[in-house]
Design an enzyme around this catalytic site. Structure first.
Site, PDB file in Angstrom:
ATOM      1  N   SER A 130       0.968   6.629   2.447  1.00 18.25           N
ATOM      2  CA  SER A 130       1.622   7.613   3.325  1.00 18.25           C
ATOM      3  C   SER A 130       2.863   8.193   2.665  1.00 18.25           C
ATOM      4  CB  SER A 130       2.042   6.942   4.643  1.00 18.25           C
ATOM      5  OG  SER A 130       0.942   6.378   5.276  1.00 18.25           O
ATOM      6  N   GLN A 161       0.854  -1.202   0.000  1.00 19.43           N
ATOM      7  CA  GLN A 161       0.000   0.000   0.000  1.00 19.43           C
ATOM      8  C   GLN A 161       0.886   1.247   0.000  1.00 19.43           C
ATOM      9  OE1 GLN A 161      -2.075   0.499   3.712  1.00 19.43           O
ATOM     10  NE2 GLN A 161      -3.764   1.628   2.788  1.00 19.43           N
ATOM     11  N   GLY A 162       0.807   2.054  -1.042  1.00 19.67           N
ATOM     12  CA  GLY A 162       1.633   3.256  -1.139  1.00 19.67           C
ATOM     13  C   GLY A 162       0.791   4.502  -0.985  1.00 19.67           C
ATOM     14  N   GLU A 212      -9.963  -1.768   5.482  1.00 21.22           N
ATOM     15  CA  GLU A 212      -8.815  -1.795   6.390  1.00 21.22           C
ATOM     16  C   GLU A 212      -9.268  -1.640   7.841  1.00 21.22           C
ATOM     17  OE1 GLU A 212      -6.029   1.278   5.374  1.00 21.22           O
ATOM     18  OE2 GLU A 212      -4.367   0.293   6.413  1.00 21.22           O
ATOM     19  N   ASN A 227      -5.870   6.258  15.982  1.00 22.54           N
ATOM     20  CA  ASN A 227      -7.099   6.200  16.788  1.00 22.54           C
ATOM     21  C   ASN A 227      -7.637   7.586  17.117  1.00 22.54           C
ATOM     22  OD1 ASN A 227      -6.835   3.507  16.525  1.00 22.54           O
ATOM     23  ND2 ASN A 227      -6.943   3.032  18.724  1.00 22.54           N
ATOM     24  N   GLU A 228      -6.745   8.584  17.144  1.00 23.88           N
ATOM     25  CA  GLU A 228      -7.263   9.950  17.361  1.00 23.88           C
ATOM     26  C   GLU A 228      -8.174  10.332  16.189  1.00 23.88           C
ATOM     27  OE1 GLU A 228      -4.048   9.134  17.616  1.00 23.88           O
ATOM     28  OE2 GLU A 228      -3.705   9.391  19.769  1.00 23.88           O
TER      29      GLU A 228
HETATM   30  C1  LIG Z   1       2.777  -0.910  11.486  1.00 22.12           C
HETATM   31  C2  LIG Z   1       2.449   0.144  10.488  1.00 22.12           C
HETATM   32  C3  LIG Z   1       2.217  -0.208   9.175  1.00 22.12           C
HETATM   33  C4  LIG Z   1       1.939   0.766   8.212  1.00 22.12           C
HETATM   34  N1  LIG Z   1       1.792   0.379   6.910  1.00 22.12           N
HETATM   35  C5  LIG Z   1       1.550   1.314   5.967  1.00 22.12           C
HETATM   36  C6  LIG Z   1       1.440   0.922   4.593  1.00 22.12           C
HETATM   37  O1  LIG Z   1       1.587  -0.250   4.249  1.00 22.12           O
HETATM   38  N2  LIG Z   1       1.206   1.889   3.672  1.00 22.12           N
HETATM   39  C7  LIG Z   1       1.051   3.213   4.018  1.00 22.12           C
HETATM   40  O2  LIG Z   1       0.800   4.014   3.126  1.00 22.12           O
HETATM   41  N3  LIG Z   1       1.158   3.610   5.310  1.00 22.12           N
HETATM   42  C8  LIG Z   1       1.413   2.694   6.286  1.00 22.12           C
HETATM   43  N4  LIG Z   1       1.549   3.074   7.605  1.00 22.12           N
HETATM   44  C9  LIG Z   1       1.512   4.501   7.931  1.00 22.12           C
HETATM   45  C10 LIG Z   1       0.271   4.945   8.667  1.00 22.12           C
HETATM   46  O3  LIG Z   1      -0.838   4.958   7.804  1.00 22.12           O
HETATM   47  C11 LIG Z   1       0.558   6.327   9.246  1.00 22.12           C
HETATM   48  O4  LIG Z   1       1.592   6.201  10.211  1.00 22.12           O
HETATM   49  C12 LIG Z   1      -0.663   6.953   9.892  1.00 22.12           C
HETATM   50  O5  LIG Z   1      -1.630   7.275   8.931  1.00 22.12           O
HETATM   51  C13 LIG Z   1      -0.311   8.225  10.680  1.00 22.12           C
HETATM   52  O6  LIG Z   1       0.391   9.125   9.885  1.00 22.12           O
HETATM   53  P1  LIG Z   1       1.768   9.742  10.391  1.00 22.12           P
HETATM   54  O7  LIG Z   1       2.664   8.629  10.840  1.00 22.12           O
HETATM   55  O8  LIG Z   1       2.266  10.656   9.335  1.00 22.12           O
HETATM   56  O9  LIG Z   1       1.414  10.569  11.708  1.00 22.12           O
HETATM   57  P2  LIG Z   1       0.737  12.026  11.748  1.00 22.12           P
HETATM   58  O10 LIG Z   1      -0.394  12.081  10.813  1.00 22.12           O
HETATM   59  O11 LIG Z   1       1.823  13.027  11.638  1.00 22.12           O
HETATM   60  O12 LIG Z   1       0.159  12.035  13.217  1.00 22.12           O
HETATM   61  C14 LIG Z   1       1.002  12.259  14.384  1.00 22.12           C
HETATM   62  C15 LIG Z   1       0.098  12.295  15.608  1.00 22.12           C
HETATM   63  O13 LIG Z   1      -0.815  13.393  15.516  1.00 22.12           O
HETATM   64  C16 LIG Z   1      -2.168  12.940  15.640  1.00 22.12           C
HETATM   65  N5  LIG Z   1      -3.058  13.735  14.760  1.00 22.12           N
HETATM   66  C17 LIG Z   1      -2.824  14.082  13.478  1.00 22.12           C
HETATM   67  N6  LIG Z   1      -3.885  14.774  12.997  1.00 22.12           N
HETATM   68  C18 LIG Z   1      -4.796  14.856  14.000  1.00 22.12           C
HETATM   69  C19 LIG Z   1      -6.099  15.429  14.107  1.00 22.12           C
HETATM   70  N7  LIG Z   1      -6.693  16.068  13.087  1.00 22.12           N
HETATM   71  N8  LIG Z   1      -6.756  15.299  15.292  1.00 22.12           N
HETATM   72  C20 LIG Z   1      -6.179  14.641  16.335  1.00 22.12           C
HETATM   73  N9  LIG Z   1      -4.937  14.089  16.291  1.00 22.12           N
HETATM   74  C21 LIG Z   1      -4.261  14.195  15.140  1.00 22.12           C
HETATM   75  C22 LIG Z   1      -2.139  11.508  15.177  1.00 22.12           C
HETATM   76  O14 LIG Z   1      -3.232  10.761  15.700  1.00 22.12           O
HETATM   77  C23 LIG Z   1      -0.788  11.035  15.729  1.00 22.12           C
HETATM   78  O15 LIG Z   1      -0.909  10.694  17.077  1.00 22.12           O
HETATM   79  C24 LIG Z   1       1.851   2.135   8.588  1.00 22.12           C
HETATM   80  C25 LIG Z   1       2.044   2.486   9.923  1.00 22.12           C
HETATM   81  C26 LIG Z   1       2.363   1.521  10.868  1.00 22.12           C
HETATM   82  C27 LIG Z   1       2.600   1.942  12.306  1.00 22.12           C
END
Ligand SMILES: Cc1cc2nc3c(=O)[nH]c(=O)nc-3n(C[C@H](O)[C@H](O)[C@H](O)COP(=O)(O)OP(=O)(O)OC[C@H]3O[C@@H](n4cnc5c(N)ncnc54)[C@H](O)[C@@H]3O)c2cc1C
Length: 407
Positions: A134, A131-132, A254, A390-391
């Site tokens: 992020s 899945q591409g 998902e 979860n947020e």
């Molecule tokens: C084990 C694992 C597997 C994954 N596999 C994939 C994959 O295969 N393909 C892929 O594309 N991605 C993948 N991901 C990425 C995942 O989708 C992202 O980590 C996730 O969407 C959060 O984005 P971020 O890490 O940029 O954090 P951010 O979006 O920067 O968030 C940082 C913190 O801020 C909080 N936050 C952000 N916005 C808000 C808001 N509006 N209100 C309240 N809180 C907020 C978040 O909840 C979090 O706690 C994976 C992640 C993990 C941990």
């Protein structure tokens, strides 16, 4: 809702159980006692061999039509299969991001030609999909992604970077979101592209997770040319510039029904109960001959608290099972879940942590030496992050399920 299984469903369960017991023993026998994690290069290949055994016996994707390698099983039978799979100790499915995330969207939005090319090859592990979505600056706020696809004669030119791509280093294909209309903003003007990873201009760089496995990859696109016929039937899933609605259908798989079925948590709850029995047996024998006074009221209280937590975990896993039966009933009756899938995701991700934390507390000092529980706990901590944090799920539930005002 009728909670009893029919004779056919019981028969399906018996057949699945017998096949899984026999064939898991064969697979394990061929690869030794300590099979490496499917999130390592060596382990991935071994797990792929298992996927092939499942496919050849038509257990890889039971609910798919026969023409794509399935059994045309009902969603109820799929749930039964999942229960039996985890009860038998089946390994994590390394094809899961293809078969559980992408495939439901291919069924919903794909052309017949895309379906007949993509689905069976995916289920057999011939094509391995990651899945591409992020990017370094687009996670929760996915619509701010900047990877782009520029239309040229006969295809698209891709530029940008994806990250956190699970098992990307071991995969052959990526389903990604790219901006195809440079004038558009946010959710508009994105397309859902199906991309072979062996194109010139694509670099896949694997990197390690905190638990030591190399389960993640960054994927770089530097002017990579994606021909329209790189996938028979076309490389765009759904319509050009309409990728957001396809992506939202994928997220509903998902977070909702397919990625994390109750079977996984019911089996973990059963293992937790076994662990509790083992620990109380060993602590009884360790304390044999000592008086209750020497053992101490505090020890007894903490043992009781732990047992209460074990029971609560089991009840929560059962509650998830009942909730899923309700979800399947709604789906079968043509009322697919919408924003409610966010509640489902909150439930399974928090349950997984509680199951593993309770196990570690039962194990006490021995927890660090226990590979499966300790590793499972480390992975459970990522549950509140992947599939949408979860947020974010709480925001969705507040606004779209409860109708509370947006801030
Ligand atoms: C084990 C694992 C597997 C994954 N596999 C994939 C994959 O295969 N393909 C892929 O594309 N991605 C993948 N991901 C990425 C995942 O989708 C992202 O980590 C996730 O969407 C959060 O984005 P971020 O890490 O940029 O954090 P951010 O979006 O920067 O968030 C940082 C913190 O801020 C909080 N936050 C952000 N916005 C808000 C808001 N509006 N209100 C309240 N809180 C907020 C978040 O909840 C979090 O706690 C994976 C992640 C993990 C941990």
């Amino acid at each position: 809702m009728d909670l009893t299984w029919s004779q056919e469903e019981d028969g399906f369960r018996v057949e699945a159980r017998a096949w899984l017991e026999e064939n898991l023993a064969i697979w394990r026998g061929a690869h030794g006692d300590h099979i490496p994690s499917g999130d390592t290069a060596e382990g991935f290949a071994i797990h792929l061999a298992w996927e092939r055994m499942l496919f050849d016996a038509r257990w890889a994707v039971v609910s798919w039509p026969e023409e794509h390698g399935g059994r045309d099983a009902s969603l109820w039978e799929w749930l039964i299969f999942e229960e039996e799979y985890y009860r038998a100790g089946g390994p994590p499915r390394v094809t899961q991001n293809g078969i559980f995330l992408l495939a439901p969207s291919v069924f919903e939005f794909g052309t017949p030609q895309q379906q007949s090319h993509v689905l069976a090859r995916m289920a057999r592990g011939d094509d391995r999909w990651c899945q591409g979505w992020s990017e370094p600056n687009a996670g929760s706020d996915l619509a701010s992604l900047t990877s782009r696809a520029r239309r040229v004669d006969g295809g698209w030119v891709l530029d940008g970077q994806k990250t956190w791509t699970t098992r990307g280093a071991f995969c052959s294909h990526l389903f990604g979101l790219f901006r195809t209309d440079p004038e558009s903003e946010r959710h508009r003007g994105l397309s859902y592209l199906l991309v072979p990873l062996d194109l010139d201009g694509v670099t896949v760089r694997g990197f390690g997770r905190l638990d030591g496995d190399e389960g993640f990859a960054e994927v770089f696109f530097d002017g990579a040319f994606l021909a329209d016929d790189a996938i028979p039937g076309g490389v765009v899933l759904g319509a050009v510039d309409q990728g957001w609605s396809v992506a939202m259908a994928t997220t509903s798989s998902e977070r909702g029904l397919t990625l994390r079925s109750p079977g996984r948590f019911l089996a973990t709850a059963d293992r937790l109960i076994d662990l509790c029995h083992d620990r109380s047996g060993s602590s009884d024998s360790a304390h044999a001959g000592r008086s209750t006074q020497t053992r101490g009221a505090a020890d007894d209280q903490s043992a009781t608290d732990l047992e209460d937590r074990v029971v609560r975990c089991w009840m929560a896993a059962e509650a998830y099972r009942l909730h899923t039966l309700q979800t399947v009933t709604a789906t079968v009756e043509g009322r697919p879940a919408g924003a409610e899938t966010s509640l489902t995701k909150l439930w399974w991700s928090e349950l997984d942590i509680e199951l593993h934390e309770t196990a570690l507390d039962l194990l006490g000092d021995a927890a660090e030496l226990d590979g499966p529980w300790s590793k499972g706990w480390q992975f459970s901590l990522s549950g509140p992050i992947y599939a949408g944090t979860n947020e974010i799920q709480r925001n969705i539930a507040a606004e779209r399920v409860l109708g509370l005002p947006r801030k």
